[in-house]
Design a protein around this motif. Structure first.
Motif, mmCIF file in Angstrom:
data_model
loop_
_atom_site.group_PDB
_atom_site.id
_atom_site.type_symbol
_atom_site.label_atom_id
_atom_site.label_comp_id
_atom_site.label_asym_id
_atom_site.label_seq_id
_atom_site.Cartn_x
_atom_site.Cartn_y
_atom_site.Cartn_z
ATOM 1 N N PHE A 179 0.709 -0.944 -0.129
ATOM 2 C CA PHE A 179 -0.216 -0.259 -0.138
ATOM 3 C C PHE A 179 0.894 0.992 0.046
ATOM 4 C CE2 PHE A 179 -2.916 2.946 1.858
ATOM 5 C CZ PHE A 179 -3.667 3.005 0.983
ATOM 6 N N ASN A 180 0.627 2.332 -1.293
ATOM 7 C CA ASN A 180 1.585 3.436 -1.450
ATOM 8 C C ASN A 180 2.365 3.586 -1.394
ATOM 9 O OD1 ASN A 180 -0.778 5.090 -1.353
ATOM 10 N ND2 ASN A 180 -1.068 6.125 0.761
ATOM 11 N N TYR A 181 3.599 2.398 -2.451
ATOM 12 C CA TYR A 181 5.086 2.546 -1.839
ATOM 13 C C TYR A 181 4.728 2.742 -3.400
ATOM 14 C CZ TYR A 181 9.581 -0.397 -1.361
ATOM 15 O OH TYR A 181 10.796 -0.029 -1.821
ATOM 16 N N ARG A 182 6.108 3.783 -3.306
ATOM 17 C CA ARG A 182 6.535 4.715 -4.564
ATOM 18 C C ARG A 182 7.525 3.669 -5.097
ATOM 19 N NH1 ARG A 182 6.448 9.679 -1.399
ATOM 20 N NH2 ARG A 182 5.094 10.731 -2.309
ATOM 21 N N LYS A 183 8.559 2.222 -4.895
ATOM 22 C CA LYS A 183 9.625 1.772 -5.550
ATOM 23 C C LYS A 183 9.226 0.784 -6.315
ATOM 24 C CE LYS A 183 13.144 3.596 -2.174
ATOM 25 N NZ LYS A 183 13.958 3.330 -1.403
ATOM 26 N N PRO A 184 9.573 0.434 -7.658
ATOM 27 C CA PRO A 184 9.440 -0.798 -8.190
ATOM 28 C C PRO A 184 9.902 -1.720 -7.275
ATOM 29 C CG PRO A 184 11.142 0.650 -9.312
ATOM 30 C CD PRO A 184 10.854 1.347 -8.108
ATOM 31 N N ARG A 185 8.904 -2.723 -7.684
ATOM 32 C CA ARG A 185 9.677 -4.291 -7.143
ATOM 33 C C ARG A 185 10.065 -5.460 -7.745
ATOM 34 N NH1 ARG A 185 5.566 -6.266 -3.409
ATOM 35 N NH2 ARG A 185 3.704 -4.289 -3.980
ATOM 36 N N PRO A 186 11.448 -6.364 -7.702
ATOM 37 C CA PRO A 186 11.397 -7.374 -8.697
ATOM 38 C C PRO A 186 9.873 -8.190 -9.758
ATOM 39 C CG PRO A 186 12.901 -7.502 -6.588
ATOM 40 C CD PRO A 186 11.599 -6.574 -6.674
ATOM 41 N N GLN A 209 3.226 8.967 -7.870
ATOM 42 C CA GLN A 209 2.321 9.044 -6.725
ATOM 43 C C GLN A 209 2.967 9.965 -6.409
ATOM 44 O OE1 GLN A 209 0.802 5.910 -3.688
ATOM 45 N NE2 GLN A 209 2.806 4.607 -5.371
ATOM 46 N N GLN A 210 2.128 11.340 -6.417
ATOM 47 C CA GLN A 210 2.946 12.006 -5.635
ATOM 48 C C GLN A 210 1.455 12.757 -4.599
ATOM 49 O OE1 GLN A 210 5.035 13.578 -6.228
ATOM 50 N NE2 GLN A 210 6.498 12.706 -7.961
ATOM 51 N N VAL A 211 1.586 13.768 -3.906
ATOM 52 C CA VAL A 211 1.577 14.025 -2.667
ATOM 53 C C VAL A 211 0.693 15.827 -2.534
ATOM 54 C CG1 VAL A 211 0.244 14.208 -0.675
ATOM 55 C CG2 VAL A 211 1.412 12.461 -0.900
ATOM 56 N N MET A 256 13.695 8.314 -12.835
ATOM 57 C CA MET A 256 13.625 10.101 -13.630
ATOM 58 C C MET A 256 11.875 10.615 -13.281
ATOM 59 S SD MET A 256 11.483 10.507 -17.575
ATOM 60 C CE MET A 256 10.093 9.647 -17.294
ATOM 61 N N ALA A 257 10.784 9.570 -12.349
ATOM 62 C CA ALA A 257 10.076 10.434 -12.181
ATOM 63 C C ALA A 257 10.060 10.684 -10.277
ATOM 64 C CB ALA A 257 8.683 8.976 -11.505
ATOM 65 N N TYR A 258 10.902 10.547 -9.996
ATOM 66 C CA TYR A 258 11.361 11.198 -7.746
ATOM 67 C C TYR A 258 12.304 11.679 -8.230
ATOM 68 C CZ TYR A 258 7.357 8.188 -7.008
ATOM 69 O OH TYR A 258 6.023 7.341 -6.718
ATOM 70 N N GLY A 259 13.073 11.537 -9.348
ATOM 71 C CA GLY A 259 14.685 12.100 -9.508
ATOM 72 C C GLY A 259 16.255 11.582 -8.340
ATOM 73 N N LYS A 260 16.320 10.796 -8.107
ATOM 74 C CA LYS A 260 16.536 9.971 -6.908
ATOM 75 C C LYS A 260 16.916 8.592 -6.988
ATOM 76 C CE LYS A 260 14.834 9.312 -2.822
ATOM 77 N NZ LYS A 260 13.605 9.448 -2.317
ATOM 78 N N LYS A 261 17.955 8.424 -6.747
ATOM 79 C CA LYS A 261 18.464 6.631 -6.833
ATOM 80 C C LYS A 261 17.395 5.201 -6.557
ATOM 81 C CE LYS A 261 22.790 3.853 -6.333
ATOM 82 N NZ LYS A 261 24.475 3.770 -6.046
ATOM 83 N N LEU A 262 17.795 4.576 -6.960
ATOM 84 C CA LEU A 262 16.401 3.216 -6.601
ATOM 85 C C LEU A 262 17.438 2.372 -6.090
ATOM 86 C CD1 LEU A 262 13.887 2.511 -6.196
ATOM 87 C CD2 LEU A 262 14.675 0.494 -8.282
ATOM 88 N N GLU A 267 13.055 4.227 3.430
ATOM 89 C CA GLU A 267 13.068 5.230 4.060
ATOM 90 C C GLU A 267 11.440 5.511 4.592
ATOM 91 O OE1 GLU A 267 16.750 6.953 0.823
ATOM 92 O OE2 GLU A 267 14.371 7.862 0.929
ATOM 93 N N GLU A 268 11.342 6.284 5.368
ATOM 94 C CA GLU A 268 10.271 6.663 5.007
ATOM 95 C C GLU A 268 9.063 7.361 4.566
ATOM 96 O OE1 GLU A 268 8.140 6.265 7.897
ATOM 97 O OE2 GLU A 268 9.788 5.403 9.399
ATOM 98 N N GLY A 269 9.677 8.470 3.086
ATOM 99 C CA GLY A 269 8.966 8.682 2.346
ATOM 100 C C GLY A 269 8.804 7.805 0.876
ATOM 101 N N ASP A 270 8.926 6.601 1.080
ATOM 102 C CA ASP A 270 8.915 5.179 0.144
ATOM 103 C C ASP A 270 7.459 5.111 0.011
ATOM 104 O OD1 ASP A 270 11.589 5.247 0.077
ATOM 105 O OD2 ASP A 270 12.218 3.267 0.521
ATOM 106 N N ILE A 271 6.879 5.335 1.408
ATOM 107 C CA ILE A 271 5.100 5.104 1.485
ATOM 108 C C ILE A 271 4.162 6.708 1.258
ATOM 109 C CG2 ILE A 271 4.002 3.722 2.964
ATOM 110 C CD1 ILE A 271 5.632 1.913 3.763
ATOM 111 N N VAL A 272 3.624 6.996 0.695
ATOM 112 C CA VAL A 272 3.346 7.446 0.273
ATOM 113 C C VAL A 272 2.429 8.442 1.886
ATOM 114 C CG1 VAL A 272 1.222 8.980 -1.137
ATOM 115 C CG2 VAL A 272 2.969 7.937 -2.068
#
Length: 274
Positions: A179-186, A209-211, A256-262, A267-272
C-alpha cells in the motif's frame, strides 16, 4: 483501519529489511486452506457462465467504469506515443500499490483507445466480503492460484480466451500489493511467460504517486516502451528476457519520476503519506 495501515507499514519495513520484496504485507487478506481454495475455484468455474454471474458482472463493470472516470480526475498519463501501432491484445504490467490500481490502469488504457481489460487477482480475493469482495469477484477479474491443476488448465485458458476477445490482461508481476509504496519491486516471470506463450506484447506501465496536499493524492502513469517476445528464443529464455527488460524499465522510470537513485534501503518517504 488506521491500525491496519500502521501494521502494513511495519510489515513493509520488515519485508524490505529481509529483502523479501514480493511478500504479503496485508494482514487482513483471507487465509485459505487448500480445500477452501478448491471449493472457491470449483464454484467460480461452475458459476461464471450462469445468468446470475453475468448480471453481477454487468453491474460491477458499470461501477468500475464510473470509478475509472473518477480516478481520471487525479491521474495524468505520459508516454502514450509508445503505444502507437498497438491495436491487438496484450499483457499489461504495472507496479501494485493500491486497490485503485485497476482503475488507474484502465483510465490510462482508455486514453490509448483500449476499452476492454481483464484483471488477474489472487484466488483468496474470491473469499472477500462486502463491496470490495463483490468487485474482486465480478469486475472482469480472473483468479490466479497456487493450485497446480488450476494453473495447468483453467488459468491459461482464461488468459487465452481474454486475448482471443482482443482484450488487454492486467497482471501484477510484483505479485502482492504494498500500500502506497513508491518503488518498483522485482517482477515474477508469469506475465512474460504468457506473453511468449500466446505471442502478444507486454504494455509496461509505472505509476508515480504524488501528494499535492494533505487531502490530495495524485497519480502519473508512465507508459514505457512496449516489450515484444523474441520468437527466435525458447520460451524460458524469451520470458526471462522480457521479465528483466520490464523491471529495468520500471526502475529507470522511478529514477526519472522521483529524481533519486533506486535503492531498497527503507526510508519513510518510500510510502506516500508517511
Amino acid at each position: 483501519m488506521i491500525g491496519d495501515r500502521e501494521q502494513v507499514y511495519e510489515n513493509i519495513r520488515t519485508a524490505v529489511s529481509l529483502n523479501q520484496l514480493n511478500s504479503k504485507v496485508e494482514p487482513g487478506d483471507p487465509k485459505l486452506l487448500r480445500e477452501d481454495k478448491e471449493a472457491l475455484l470449483r464454484h467460480y468455474i461452475d458459476y461464471r457462465t450462469a445468468y446470475g454471474f453475468c448480471v453481477k458482472k454487468y453491474i460491477a463493470e458499470a461501477i468500475f467504469h464510473a470509478g475509472t472516470s473518477a480516478v481520471g480526475l487525479i491521474t495524468q498519463v505520459d508516454g502514450l506515443e509508445n503505444l502507437s501501432g498497438i491495436r491487438g491484445p496484450a499483457i499489461v504490467t504495472c507496479n501494485h500499490f493500491s486497490p485503485l490500481d485497476p482503475a488507474i490502469v484502465r483510465f490510462a488504457m482508455r486514453k490509448a483507445g483500449f476499452r476492454r481489460i481483464s484483471i488477474v487477482n489472487q484466488d483468496s480475493n474470491l473469499a472477500m466480503k462486502g463491496f470490495v469482495g463483490y468487485m474482486q469477484k465480478y469486475a472482469d477479474t480472473m483468479p490466479v492460484s497456487s493450485l497446480k491443476w488450476f494453473m495447468e488448465t483453467e488459468f491459461p485458458n482464461q488468459i487465452e480466451n481474454a486475448l482471443d476477445e482482443n482484450k488487454l490482461v492486467l497482471i501484477y508481476p510484483e505479485q502482492e500489493m504494498w500500500f502506497n509504496y513508491r518503488k518498483p519491486r522485482p517482477c515474477k516471470r508469469g506475465a512474460y511467460l504468457y506473453a511468449v506463450k500466446f505471442n502478444v506484447p507486454v504494455i509496461s506501465l509505472f505509476v508515480e504517486q504524488q501528494v499535492k496536499s494533505i487531502h490530495l493524492h495524485t497519480f502519473r502513469v508512465h507508459v514505457l516502451p512496449v516489450i515484444y517476445p523474441d520468437r527466435q528464443l525458447d520460451e524460458r529464455t524469451a520470458s526471462l528476457r522480457m521479465q528483466h527488460t520490464d523491471y529495468e524499465q520500471k526502475c529507470a522510470a522511478y529514477v526519472m519520476a522521483y529524481g533519486k537513485k533506486l535503492t531498497y534501503d527503507f526510508e519513510e518517504g518510500d510510502i506516500v503519506g508517511r
